[in-house]
Design a protein around this motif. Structure first.
Motif, PDB file in Angstrom:
ATOM      1  N   GLN A   1      30.357  25.567  47.646  1.00 20.39           N
ATOM      2  CA  GLN A   1      31.679  26.065  47.492  1.00 20.39           C
ATOM      3  C   GLN A   1      31.822  26.817  46.217  1.00 20.39           C
ATOM      4  OE1 GLN A   1      34.660  22.919  46.476  1.00 20.39           O
ATOM      5  NE2 GLN A   1      32.955  21.376  45.883  1.00 20.39           N
ATOM      6  N   PHE A   2      30.971  26.680  45.134  1.00 20.87           N
ATOM      7  CA  PHE A   2      31.447  27.416  43.856  1.00 20.87           C
ATOM      8  C   PHE A   2      30.768  29.017  44.049  1.00 20.87           C
ATOM      9  CE2 PHE A   2      29.777  28.891  39.801  1.00 20.87           C
ATOM     10  CZ  PHE A   2      30.960  29.031  39.126  1.00 20.87           C
ATOM     11  N   GLY A   3      29.631  28.740  44.784  1.00 21.86           N
ATOM     12  CA  GLY A   3      28.987  30.419  45.309  1.00 21.86           C
ATOM     13  C   GLY A   3      30.047  31.259  46.420  1.00 21.86           C
ATOM     14  N   TRP A   4      30.452  30.273  47.293  1.00 22.96           N
ATOM     15  CA  TRP A   4      31.506  30.933  48.095  1.00 22.96           C
ATOM     16  C   TRP A   4      32.800  31.519  47.609  1.00 22.96           C
ATOM     17  CZ3 TRP A   4      29.042  32.985  52.156  1.00 22.96           C
ATOM     18  CH2 TRP A   4      28.392  32.317  52.585  1.00 22.96           C
ATOM     19  N   LEU A   5      33.267  30.708  46.732  1.00 19.36           N
ATOM     20  CA  LEU A   5      34.669  30.942  45.942  1.00 19.36           C
ATOM     21  C   LEU A   5      34.182  32.179  45.148  1.00 19.36           C
ATOM     22  CD1 LEU A   5      36.026  27.568  44.949  1.00 19.36           C
ATOM     23  CD2 LEU A   5      37.106  29.046  46.402  1.00 19.36           C
ATOM     24  N   LEU A   6      33.124  32.351  44.434  1.00 25.98           N
ATOM     25  CA  LEU A   6      32.800  33.418  43.715  1.00 25.98           C
ATOM     26  C   LEU A   6      32.556  34.503  44.572  1.00 25.98           C
ATOM     27  CD1 LEU A   6      30.100  32.104  41.019  1.00 25.98           C
ATOM     28  CD2 LEU A   6      32.517  32.961  40.516  1.00 25.98           C
ATOM     29  N   LEU A   7      31.979  34.520  45.476  1.00 25.76           N
ATOM     30  CA  LEU A   7      31.861  35.536  46.634  1.00 25.76           C
ATOM     31  C   LEU A   7      33.249  36.067  46.961  1.00 25.76           C
ATOM     32  CD1 LEU A   7      29.836  37.433  47.941  1.00 25.76           C
ATOM     33  CD2 LEU A   7      29.758  35.431  49.825  1.00 25.76           C
ATOM     34  N   ILE A   8      34.237  35.249  47.193  1.00 24.41           N
ATOM     35  CA  ILE A   8      35.549  35.413  47.451  1.00 24.41           C
ATOM     36  C   ILE A   8      36.227  36.206  46.529  1.00 24.41           C
ATOM     37  CG2 ILE A   8      37.951  34.864  48.206  1.00 24.41           C
ATOM     38  CD1 ILE A   8      36.477  32.349  49.698  1.00 24.41           C
ATOM     39  N   ILE A   9      36.069  35.699  45.225  1.00 27.35           N
ATOM     40  CA  ILE A   9      36.818  36.297  44.040  1.00 27.35           C
ATOM     41  C   ILE A   9      36.215  37.728  43.762  1.00 27.35           C
ATOM     42  CG2 ILE A   9      36.942  36.324  41.629  1.00 27.35           C
ATOM     43  CD1 ILE A   9      36.855  33.199  41.606  1.00 27.35           C
ATOM     44  N   PHE A  10      34.891  38.013  43.945  1.00 26.52           N
ATOM     45  CA  PHE A  10      34.395  39.258  43.655  1.00 26.52           C
ATOM     46  C   PHE A  10      34.370  40.372  44.423  1.00 26.52           C
ATOM     47  CE2 PHE A  10      32.605  36.709  40.217  1.00 26.52           C
ATOM     48  CZ  PHE A  10      32.814  37.420  39.090  1.00 26.52           C
ATOM     49  N   THR A  11      34.425  39.919  45.803  1.00 27.68           N
ATOM     50  CA  THR A  11      34.800  40.772  47.060  1.00 27.68           C
ATOM     51  C   THR A  11      36.257  41.273  46.855  1.00 27.68           C
ATOM     52  OG1 THR A  11      33.140  39.774  48.425  1.00 27.68           O
ATOM     53  CG2 THR A  11      34.718  40.902  49.444  1.00 27.68           C
ATOM     54  N   THR A  12      37.034  40.275  46.604  1.00 23.02           N
ATOM     55  CA  THR A  12      38.485  40.575  46.460  1.00 23.02           C
ATOM     56  C   THR A  12      38.799  41.606  45.328  1.00 23.02           C
ATOM     57  OG1 THR A  12      39.182  38.587  47.357  1.00 23.02           O
ATOM     58  CG2 THR A  12      40.942  39.750  46.213  1.00 23.02           C
TER      59      THR A  12
ATOM     60  N   ALA B   1      36.602  43.580  44.099  1.00 22.18           N
ATOM     61  CA  ALA B   1      35.876  44.984  44.597  1.00 22.18           C
ATOM     62  C   ALA B   1      36.798  45.702  45.293  1.00 22.18           C
ATOM     63  CB  ALA B   1      34.569  44.738  45.300  1.00 22.18           C
ATOM     64  N   ILE B   2      37.825  45.030  46.266  1.00 22.63           N
ATOM     65  CA  ILE B   2      38.513  45.813  47.024  1.00 22.63           C
ATOM     66  C   ILE B   2      39.686  46.304  46.354  1.00 22.63           C
ATOM     67  CG2 ILE B   2      40.031  45.430  49.296  1.00 22.63           C
ATOM     68  CD1 ILE B   2      37.800  43.592  50.222  1.00 22.63           C
ATOM     69  N   THR B   3      40.332  45.273  45.544  1.00 21.93           N
ATOM     70  CA  THR B   3      41.678  45.658  45.065  1.00 21.93           C
ATOM     71  C   THR B   3      41.396  46.522  43.827  1.00 21.93           C
ATOM     72  OG1 THR B   3      41.691  43.613  43.774  1.00 21.93           O
ATOM     73  CG2 THR B   3      42.366  43.732  46.097  1.00 21.93           C
ATOM     74  N   GLY B   4      40.372  46.230  42.869  1.00 20.59           N
ATOM     75  CA  GLY B   4      40.189  46.918  41.686  1.00 20.59           C
ATOM     76  C   GLY B   4      40.841  46.042  40.585  1.00 20.59           C
ATOM     77  N   PRO B   5      40.620  46.511  39.431  1.00 19.01           N
ATOM     78  CA  PRO B   5      40.993  45.379  38.121  1.00 19.01           C
ATOM     79  C   PRO B   5      42.777  45.243  37.866  1.00 19.01           C
ATOM     80  CG  PRO B   5      40.441  47.648  37.489  1.00 19.01           C
ATOM     81  CD  PRO B   5      40.247  47.627  38.840  1.00 19.01           C
ATOM     82  N   GLY B   6      43.296  46.165  38.360  1.00 18.75           N
ATOM     83  CA  GLY B   6      44.820  46.011  38.094  1.00 18.75           C
ATOM     84  C   GLY B   6      45.089  46.949  36.820  1.00 18.75           C
ATOM     85  N   LYS B   7      46.344  46.978  36.650  1.00 21.16           N
ATOM     86  CA  LYS B   7      46.926  47.630  35.616  1.00 21.16           C
ATOM     87  C   LYS B   7      46.764  46.930  34.119  1.00 21.16           C
ATOM     88  CE  LYS B   7      51.789  46.437  35.852  1.00 21.16           C
ATOM     89  NZ  LYS B   7      53.286  46.976  36.199  1.00 21.16           N
ATOM     90  N   TRP B   8      46.724  45.631  34.227  1.00 20.48           N
ATOM     91  CA  TRP B   8      46.467  44.667  33.005  1.00 20.48           C
ATOM     92  C   TRP B   8      45.109  44.721  32.235  1.00 20.48           C
ATOM     93  CZ3 TRP B   8      50.906  43.846  30.608  1.00 20.48           C
ATOM     94  CH2 TRP B   8      52.023  43.854  31.306  1.00 20.48           C
ATOM     95  N   CYS B   9      44.220  45.666  32.748  1.00 18.91           N
ATOM     96  CA  CYS B   9      42.787  45.304  32.524  1.00 18.91           C
ATOM     97  C   CYS B   9      42.780  46.162  31.143  1.00 18.91           C
ATOM     98  CB  CYS B   9      41.726  45.864  33.501  1.00 18.91           C
ATOM     99  SG  CYS B   9      41.577  47.654  33.678  1.00 18.91           S
ATOM    100  N   ILE B  10      41.625  45.952  30.398  1.00 22.85           N
ATOM    101  CA  ILE B  10      41.567  46.752  28.975  1.00 22.85           C
ATOM    102  C   ILE B  10      41.394  48.363  29.420  1.00 22.85           C
ATOM    103  CG2 ILE B  10      40.179  46.747  27.041  1.00 22.85           C
ATOM    104  CD1 ILE B  10      39.468  43.611  27.240  1.00 22.85           C
ATOM    105  N   GLY B  11      40.553  48.399  30.221  1.00 25.39           N
ATOM    106  CA  GLY B  11      40.143  49.988  30.363  1.00 25.39           C
ATOM    107  C   GLY B  11      41.203  50.689  31.283  1.00 25.39           C
ATOM    108  N   ALA B  12      42.469  50.142  31.393  1.00 21.00           N
ATOM    109  CA  ALA B  12      43.360  50.566  32.265  1.00 21.00           C
ATOM    110  C   ALA B  12      44.157  51.998  31.755  1.00 21.00           C
ATOM    111  CB  ALA B  12      44.488  49.656  32.708  1.00 21.00           C
ATOM    112  N   GLY B  13      44.354  52.079  30.581  1.00 20.08           N
ATOM    113  CA  GLY B  13      44.861  53.139  30.056  1.00 20.08           C
ATOM    114  C   GLY B  13      44.048  54.340  29.961  1.00 20.08           C
ATOM    115  N   LYS B  14      42.604  54.249  29.805  1.00 14.95           N
ATOM    116  CA  LYS B  14      41.648  55.080  29.902  1.00 14.95           C
ATOM    117  C   LYS B  14      41.510  55.576  31.623  1.00 14.95           C
ATOM    118  CE  LYS B  14      40.078  55.477  25.861  1.00 14.95           C
ATOM    119  NZ  LYS B  14      40.287  56.550  25.033  1.00 14.95           N
TER     120      LYS B  14
END
Length: 122
Positions: free
Chosen positions: A86-97, A99-112
């Motif tokens: 379950q931990f591996g599958w949950l991480l796979l879901i998190i990182f696939t999501t 990768a599809i959606t991107g980091p969002g506007k609240w990430c540290i690098g968002a301004g750049k």
């Protein structure tokens, strides 16, 4: 970011701090040798989470993580039940999501990223 912190703390840092020991016990599903199995795991579990935490190259940084997780779940531990993996599958879901959606506007690098995109648009 929480998924990156978990991956870094639970899997990545122990591989770095106990490198020699990890070489003796890492699975080698493709017969490349322990060194060539451990280095990609360290890149995916240490370097890539750091990039994601910092908000730089988030989508691209997710790809090695997804690759290592797929190898672990499909080739190294194919007999695991959902409960065992379950931990591996949950991480796979998190990182696939991510990768599809991107980091969002609240990430540290968002301004750049916004500055760079606006410079291209002009």
């Amino acid at each position: 970011m929480a998924g990156s912190l978990l991956l870094l703390y639970v899997h990545g840092l122990p591989k770095v701090f106990h490198f020699s020991e990890e070489l003796t016990r890492i699975e080698d599903p493709f017969g490349m040798g322990p060194y060539f199995s451990l280095i990609p795991a360290i890149i995916a579990e240490v370097i890539c989470p750091l990039f994601i935490i910092l908000g730089f190259g988030t989508r691209i940084a997710c790809l090695p993580i997804i690759g290592v997780l797929l190898v672990a779940m499909l080739f190294v531990h194919p007999g695991w039940s959902i409960a065992e993996g379950q931990f591996g599958w949950l991480l796979l879901i998190i990182f696939t999501t991510l990768a599809i959606t991107g980091p969002g506007k609240w990430c540290i690098g968002a301004g750049k990223q916004r500055e760079w995109r606006h410079g291209i648009d002009q």
